[in-house]
Design a protein around this motif. Structure first.
Motif, mmCIF file in Angstrom:
data_model
loop_
_atom_site.group_PDB
_atom_site.id
_atom_site.type_symbol
_atom_site.label_atom_id
_atom_site.label_comp_id
_atom_site.label_asym_id
_atom_site.label_seq_id
_atom_site.Cartn_x
_atom_site.Cartn_y
_atom_site.Cartn_z
ATOM 1 N N TYR A 139 0.201 10.468 -2.655
ATOM 2 C CA TYR A 139 -0.865 9.482 -2.438
ATOM 3 C C TYR A 139 -0.301 8.202 -1.828
ATOM 4 C CZ TYR A 139 -4.265 12.392 -4.853
ATOM 5 O OH TYR A 139 -5.108 13.410 -5.195
ATOM 6 N N ASP A 140 0.930 7.845 -2.158
ATOM 7 C CA ASP A 140 1.548 6.651 -1.559
ATOM 8 C C ASP A 140 1.701 6.808 -0.047
ATOM 9 O OD1 ASP A 140 1.818 5.273 -3.988
ATOM 10 O OD2 ASP A 140 3.687 6.317 -4.444
ATOM 11 N N ARG A 141 1.880 8.023 0.423
ATOM 12 C CA ARG A 141 1.961 8.267 1.870
ATOM 13 C C ARG A 141 0.569 8.358 2.505
ATOM 14 N NH1 ARG A 141 6.537 10.917 0.036
ATOM 15 N NH2 ARG A 141 5.527 12.872 -0.433
ATOM 16 N N LEU A 142 -0.414 8.813 1.744
ATOM 17 C CA LEU A 142 -1.759 9.005 2.286
ATOM 18 C C LEU A 142 -2.531 7.689 2.430
ATOM 19 C CD1 LEU A 142 -4.065 11.103 3.008
ATOM 20 C CD2 LEU A 142 -4.749 10.885 0.599
ATOM 21 N N LEU A 143 -2.390 6.773 1.481
ATOM 22 C CA LEU A 143 -3.333 5.668 1.352
ATOM 23 C C LEU A 143 -3.009 4.337 2.010
ATOM 24 C CD1 LEU A 143 -4.426 6.258 -2.328
ATOM 25 C CD2 LEU A 143 -5.637 6.848 -0.225
ATOM 26 N N PRO A 144 -1.834 4.091 2.561
ATOM 27 C CA PRO A 144 -1.566 2.739 3.068
ATOM 28 C C PRO A 144 -2.595 2.199 4.055
ATOM 29 C CG PRO A 144 0.477 3.936 2.979
ATOM 30 C CD PRO A 144 -0.633 4.927 2.662
ATOM 31 N N ASP A 145 -3.179 3.017 4.886
ATOM 32 C CA ASP A 145 -4.144 2.531 5.874
ATOM 33 C C ASP A 145 -5.594 2.842 5.497
ATOM 34 O OD1 ASP A 145 -2.093 1.546 7.522
ATOM 35 O OD2 ASP A 145 -1.763 3.554 8.353
ATOM 36 N N PHE A 146 -5.829 3.323 4.289
ATOM 37 C CA PHE A 146 -7.184 3.673 3.859
ATOM 38 C C PHE A 146 -7.952 2.397 3.513
ATOM 39 C CE2 PHE A 146 -10.167 4.985 0.428
ATOM 40 C CZ PHE A 146 -10.987 5.785 1.210
ATOM 41 N N GLY A 147 -9.158 2.249 4.062
ATOM 42 C CA GLY A 147 -9.935 1.039 3.850
ATOM 43 C C GLY A 147 -11.066 1.170 2.851
ATOM 44 N N GLY A 148 -11.247 2.346 2.258
ATOM 45 C CA GLY A 148 -12.346 2.542 1.316
ATOM 46 C C GLY A 148 -11.957 2.214 -0.111
ATOM 47 N N LEU A 149 -12.809 2.641 -1.033
ATOM 48 C CA LEU A 149 -12.555 2.429 -2.459
ATOM 49 C C LEU A 149 -11.403 3.313 -2.928
ATOM 50 C CD1 LEU A 149 -16.173 2.697 -3.903
ATOM 51 C CD2 LEU A 149 -14.819 0.619 -3.725
ATOM 52 N N VAL A 150 -10.519 2.751 -3.722
ATOM 53 C CA VAL A 150 -9.462 3.518 -4.373
ATOM 54 C C VAL A 150 -9.652 3.305 -5.869
ATOM 55 C CG1 VAL A 150 -6.991 3.854 -4.664
ATOM 56 C CG2 VAL A 150 -7.906 3.257 -2.410
ATOM 57 N N ILE A 151 -9.975 4.396 -6.560
ATOM 58 C CA ILE A 151 -10.351 4.326 -7.965
ATOM 59 C C ILE A 151 -9.396 5.186 -8.787
ATOM 60 C CG2 ILE A 151 -12.191 4.711 -9.656
ATOM 61 C CD1 ILE A 151 -14.140 4.678 -7.183
ATOM 62 N N GLY A 152 -8.753 4.572 -9.762
ATOM 63 C CA GLY A 152 -7.911 5.309 -10.690
ATOM 64 C C GLY A 152 -8.767 5.925 -11.775
ATOM 65 N N ALA A 153 -8.534 7.191 -12.063
ATOM 66 C CA ALA A 153 -9.254 7.898 -13.120
ATOM 67 C C ALA A 153 -8.238 8.221 -14.217
ATOM 68 C CB ALA A 153 -9.893 9.170 -12.587
ATOM 69 N N VAL A 154 -8.455 7.660 -15.394
ATOM 70 C CA VAL A 154 -7.448 7.771 -16.458
ATOM 71 C C VAL A 154 -8.104 7.503 -17.815
ATOM 72 C CG1 VAL A 154 -6.747 5.325 -16.330
ATOM 73 C CG2 VAL A 154 -5.078 7.048 -17.051
ATOM 74 N N TRP A 155 -7.534 8.037 -18.847
ATOM 75 C CA TRP A 155 -8.022 7.759 -20.206
ATOM 76 C C TRP A 155 -7.678 6.314 -20.577
ATOM 77 C CZ3 TRP A 155 -11.162 11.381 -20.405
ATOM 78 C CH2 TRP A 155 -10.839 12.704 -20.122
ATOM 79 N N SER A 156 -8.571 5.647 -21.284
ATOM 80 C CA SER A 156 -8.378 4.230 -21.616
ATOM 81 C C SER A 156 -7.097 3.987 -22.407
ATOM 82 C CB SER A 156 -9.588 3.678 -22.370
ATOM 83 O OG SER A 156 -9.795 4.386 -23.574
ATOM 84 N N ALA A 157 -6.667 4.933 -23.220
ATOM 85 C CA ALA A 157 -5.432 4.767 -23.997
ATOM 86 C C ALA A 157 -4.193 4.740 -23.103
ATOM 87 C CB ALA A 157 -5.299 5.890 -25.024
ATOM 88 N N LEU A 158 -4.340 5.149 -21.847
ATOM 89 C CA LEU A 158 -3.219 5.178 -20.908
ATOM 90 C C LEU A 158 -3.289 4.050 -19.881
ATOM 91 C CD1 LEU A 158 -3.057 9.039 -20.451
ATOM 92 C CD2 LEU A 158 -1.606 7.601 -21.875
#
Length: 186
Positions: A139-158
């Motif tokens: 994902y670090d290689r995919l997203l540098p030029d992405f201009g849309g929403l980037v949303i992390g999906a994770v459990w709140s305890a993490l």
């Protein structure tokens, strides 16, 4: 629920990954609640085409979003260099080397420029949107030029106060948990 003690913020990522895997193993699956918060956020932001992920064991399962959005699934490719390619969601039918379903090598590809939002799976996040991934850097290689929403999906305890980060690490602008979806702190 007993969790292992989290490492210090400056501990190596390998220690953080060990901690996050152990902590995640103790958590219940609350994917429906997390997906409901994601659905509300995506609708509110006008997103239609979403790069999602097929969940590994212990990850939030976001497949319930398929009813409301056009989902794309990633495939990790290793030659000639490591990268992710994007494909129609329904083509993710074969197990990857990581254990999640992925599209086959010959599945039709979609361009990142057609995507409104990217859902980032992770072992953990910090409140600034720093992601503790699995170590491949896809994902670090995919997203540098992405201009849309980037949303992390994770459990709140993490979601922790601070994770180690490097200059190449892409950050999420939003975090979605089973409790809420919100912008990250600066």
């Amino acid at each position: 629920m007993t969790f292992p003690l989290a490492p210090a913020p400056d501990a190596p990522k390998t220690e953080w990954r060990t901690w996050a895997r152990a902590a995640r193993a103790a958590l219940p699956d609350r994917s429906e609640a997390l997906t409901a918060h994601l659905r509300d956020l995506l609708h509110a932001q006008g997103a239609r085409r979403i790069l999602a992920y097929r969940a590994l064991p212990g990850e939030p399962d976001v497949s319930g979003l398929e009813r409301d959005f056009t989902l794309l699934a990633p495939r990790a490719r290793f030659r000639p260099s490591p990268r992710l390619t994007l494909h129609p969601w329904h083509t993710a039918t074969e197990p990857s080397r990581f254990g999640a379903l992925q599209p086959p090598a010959d599945a039709p590809e979609e361009a990142l420029v057609t995507v409104n939002a990217v859902l980032l799976p992770a072992l953990a996040y910090d409140r600034r949107g720093v992601r503790l991934g699995y170590g491949g850097g896809f994902y670090d290689r995919l997203l540098p030029d992405f201009g849309g929403l980037v949303i992390g999906a994770v459990w709140s305890a993490l979601v922790v106060p601070e994770l180690p980060s490097e200059p190449h690490d892409c950050r999420a602008g939003w975090l979605a948990t089973e409790d809420r979806a919100e912008r990250v702190q600066d």
